[in-house]
Design a protein around this motif. Sequence first.
Motif, PDB file in Angstrom:
ATOM      1  N   LYS A   9       0.832  -1.208   0.000  1.00 20.62           N
ATOM      2  CA  LYS A   9       0.000   0.000   0.000  1.00 20.62           C
ATOM      3  C   LYS A   9       0.869   1.263   0.000  1.00 20.62           C
ATOM      4  O   LYS A   9       0.610   2.218  -0.740  1.00 20.62           O
ATOM      5  N   LEU A  10       1.892   1.267   0.844  1.00 20.44           N
ATOM      6  CA  LEU A  10       2.766   2.442   0.919  1.00 20.44           C
ATOM      7  C   LEU A  10       3.552   2.639  -0.374  1.00 20.44           C
ATOM      8  O   LEU A  10       3.741   3.780  -0.819  1.00 20.44           O
ATOM      9  N   ASN A  11       4.024   1.544  -0.991  1.00 18.38           N
ATOM     10  CA  ASN A  11       4.738   1.670  -2.260  1.00 18.38           C
ATOM     11  C   ASN A  11       3.839   2.260  -3.334  1.00 18.38           C
ATOM     12  O   ASN A  11       4.277   3.126  -4.118  1.00 18.38           O
ATOM     13  N   ALA A  12       2.575   1.809  -3.393  1.00 19.26           N
ATOM     14  CA  ALA A  12       1.639   2.364  -4.377  1.00 19.26           C
ATOM     15  C   ALA A  12       1.401   3.846  -4.103  1.00 19.26           C
ATOM     16  O   ALA A  12       1.391   4.669  -5.034  1.00 19.26           O
ATOM     17  N   LYS A  13       1.237   4.212  -2.847  1.00 17.59           N
ATOM     18  CA  LYS A  13       1.011   5.616  -2.483  1.00 17.59           C
ATOM     19  C   LYS A  13       2.234   6.470  -2.830  1.00 17.59           C
ATOM     20  O   LYS A  13       2.105   7.560  -3.408  1.00 17.59           O
ATOM     21  N   HIS A  14       3.432   6.011  -2.518  1.00 16.47           N
ATOM     22  CA  HIS A  14       4.652   6.773  -2.832  1.00 16.47           C
ATOM     23  C   HIS A  14       4.866   6.908  -4.328  1.00 16.47           C
ATOM     24  O   HIS A  14       5.349   7.945  -4.797  1.00 16.47           O
ATOM     25  N   LYS A  15       4.507   5.858  -5.088  1.00 19.88           N
ATOM     26  CA  LYS A  15       4.635   5.959  -6.550  1.00 19.88           C
ATOM     27  C   LYS A  15       3.726   7.047  -7.092  1.00 19.88           C
ATOM     28  O   LYS A  15       4.130   7.827  -7.965  1.00 19.88           O
ATOM     29  N   GLU A  16       2.496   7.103  -6.577  1.00 17.30           N
ATOM     30  CA  GLU A  16       1.571   8.150  -7.027  1.00 17.30           C
ATOM     31  C   GLU A  16       2.091   9.541  -6.661  1.00 17.30           C
ATOM     32  O   GLU A  16       2.048  10.469  -7.488  1.00 17.30           O
ATOM     33  N   GLU A  17       2.600   9.682  -5.427  1.00 18.00           N
ATOM     34  CA  GLU A  17       3.141  10.978  -5.015  1.00 18.00           C
ATOM     35  C   GLU A  17       4.356  11.363  -5.846  1.00 18.00           C
ATOM     36  O   GLU A  17       4.505  12.522  -6.262  1.00 18.00           O
ATOM     37  N   GLN A  18       5.232  10.403  -6.100  1.00 20.31           N
ATOM     38  CA  GLN A  18       6.431  10.678  -6.895  1.00 20.31           C
ATOM     39  C   GLN A  18       6.057  11.027  -8.334  1.00 20.31           C
ATOM     40  O   GLN A  18       6.634  11.951  -8.926  1.00 20.31           O
ATOM     41  N   LYS A  19       5.072  10.345  -8.869  1.00 19.00           N
ATOM     42  CA  LYS A  19       4.610  10.625 -10.222  1.00 19.00           C
ATOM     43  C   LYS A  19       4.028  12.038 -10.293  1.00 19.00           C
ATOM     44  O   LYS A  19       4.325  12.811 -11.227  1.00 19.00           O
ATOM     45  N   LEU A  51       4.783  14.512  -8.291  1.00 15.45           N
ATOM     46  CA  LEU A  51       5.897  15.450  -8.103  1.00 15.45           C
ATOM     47  C   LEU A  51       6.693  15.620  -9.392  1.00 15.45           C
ATOM     48  O   LEU A  51       7.010  16.753  -9.799  1.00 15.45           O
ATOM     49  N   TYR A  52       7.024  14.539 -10.103  1.00 17.01           N
ATOM     50  CA  TYR A  52       7.751  14.627 -11.377  1.00 17.01           C
ATOM     51  C   TYR A  52       6.920  15.342 -12.440  1.00 17.01           C
ATOM     52  O   TYR A  52       7.450  16.133 -13.238  1.00 17.01           O
ATOM     53  N   THR A  53       5.630  15.064 -12.432  1.00 17.49           N
ATOM     54  CA  THR A  53       4.757  15.753 -13.403  1.00 17.49           C
ATOM     55  C   THR A  53       4.757  17.250 -13.140  1.00 17.49           C
ATOM     56  O   THR A  53       4.872  18.061 -14.070  1.00 17.49           O
ATOM     57  N   GLN A  54       4.631  17.639 -11.876  1.00 15.98           N
ATOM     58  CA  GLN A  54       4.652  19.067 -11.526  1.00 15.98           C
ATOM     59  C   GLN A  54       6.005  19.680 -11.884  1.00 15.98           C
ATOM     60  O   GLN A  54       6.077  20.801 -12.432  1.00 15.98           O
ATOM     61  N   TYR A  55       7.093  18.969 -11.583  1.00 15.91           N
ATOM     62  CA  TYR A  55       8.426  19.473 -11.926  1.00 15.91           C
ATOM     63  C   TYR A  55       8.560  19.662 -13.431  1.00 15.91           C
ATOM     64  O   TYR A  55       9.056  20.697 -13.897  1.00 15.91           O
ATOM     65  N   TYR A  56       8.132  18.688 -14.203  1.00 18.18           N
ATOM     66  CA  TYR A  56       8.203  18.782 -15.660  1.00 18.18           C
ATOM     67  C   TYR A  56       7.374  19.968 -16.161  1.00 18.18           C
ATOM     68  O   TYR A  56       7.832  20.743 -17.009  1.00 18.18           O
ATOM     69  N   ASN A  57       6.168  20.108 -15.614  1.00 20.34           N
ATOM     70  CA  ASN A  57       5.308  21.231 -16.022  1.00 20.34           C
ATOM     71  C   ASN A  57       5.931  22.579 -15.648  1.00 20.34           C
ATOM     72  O   ASN A  57       5.891  23.541 -16.432  1.00 20.34           O
ATOM     73  N   ASP A  58       6.512  22.676 -14.432  1.00 22.12           N
ATOM     74  CA  ASP A  58       7.149  23.932 -14.008  1.00 22.12           C
ATOM     75  C   ASP A  58       8.338  24.275 -14.893  1.00 22.12           C
ATOM     76  O   ASP A  58       8.531  25.441 -15.298  1.00 22.12           O
ATOM     77  N   VAL A  59       9.161  23.277 -15.221  1.00 19.10           N
ATOM     78  CA  VAL A  59      10.317  23.509 -16.090  1.00 19.10           C
ATOM     79  C   VAL A  59       9.838  23.957 -17.471  1.00 19.10           C
ATOM     80  O   VAL A  59      10.392  24.890 -18.068  1.00 19.10           O
TER      81      VAL A  59
END
Length: 149
Positions: free
Chosen positions: A107-117, A119-127
């Motif tokens: 459960k935690l791995n699935a939750k962290h993957k969603e959060e990381q995804k 975060l990377y999406t937001q970073y990509y959009n900000d860049v």
Amino acid sequence: QLDRLRNTEESSTPTPTFRTCTRENMRMLRLLTLAVLTASTASQQYADYDQDYGNDYSQDSLYHDYAMKQQEKEVGKAAFGWDKLLLGTGIGWVIGSKVHTRRKEKKLNAKHKEEQKALYTQYYNDVYTLQQQNAELAQALEQLGVRIR
């Protein structure tokens, strides 16, 4: 005279002889003889069996060994089987903790993957937006005549 009288009375009663035995007496005699012979042969057979048993099984202590092992088991037992109960509880606790931690980990791995995804999406959009703004600013400066390296 009394003695003579007694002797004559005793002699006057006939004593039974072999010839005077009746059929019933003969039958009783035969039965008695048969009983004596049967008893003597049975005791002889029992004596033979006893000797054979004594010779063949004198070293046999199977029941004795069984009784000793049962007694040792009774002495070695803990009250109410606490050792088995505690061992079972400990093993159950370890296995249960493994199962529950695996579930939680998934459960935690699935939750962290969603959060990381996210975060990377937001970073990509900000860049991407920063690059867009830099390009617009560079174009506006060129229109004004300012050179950027």
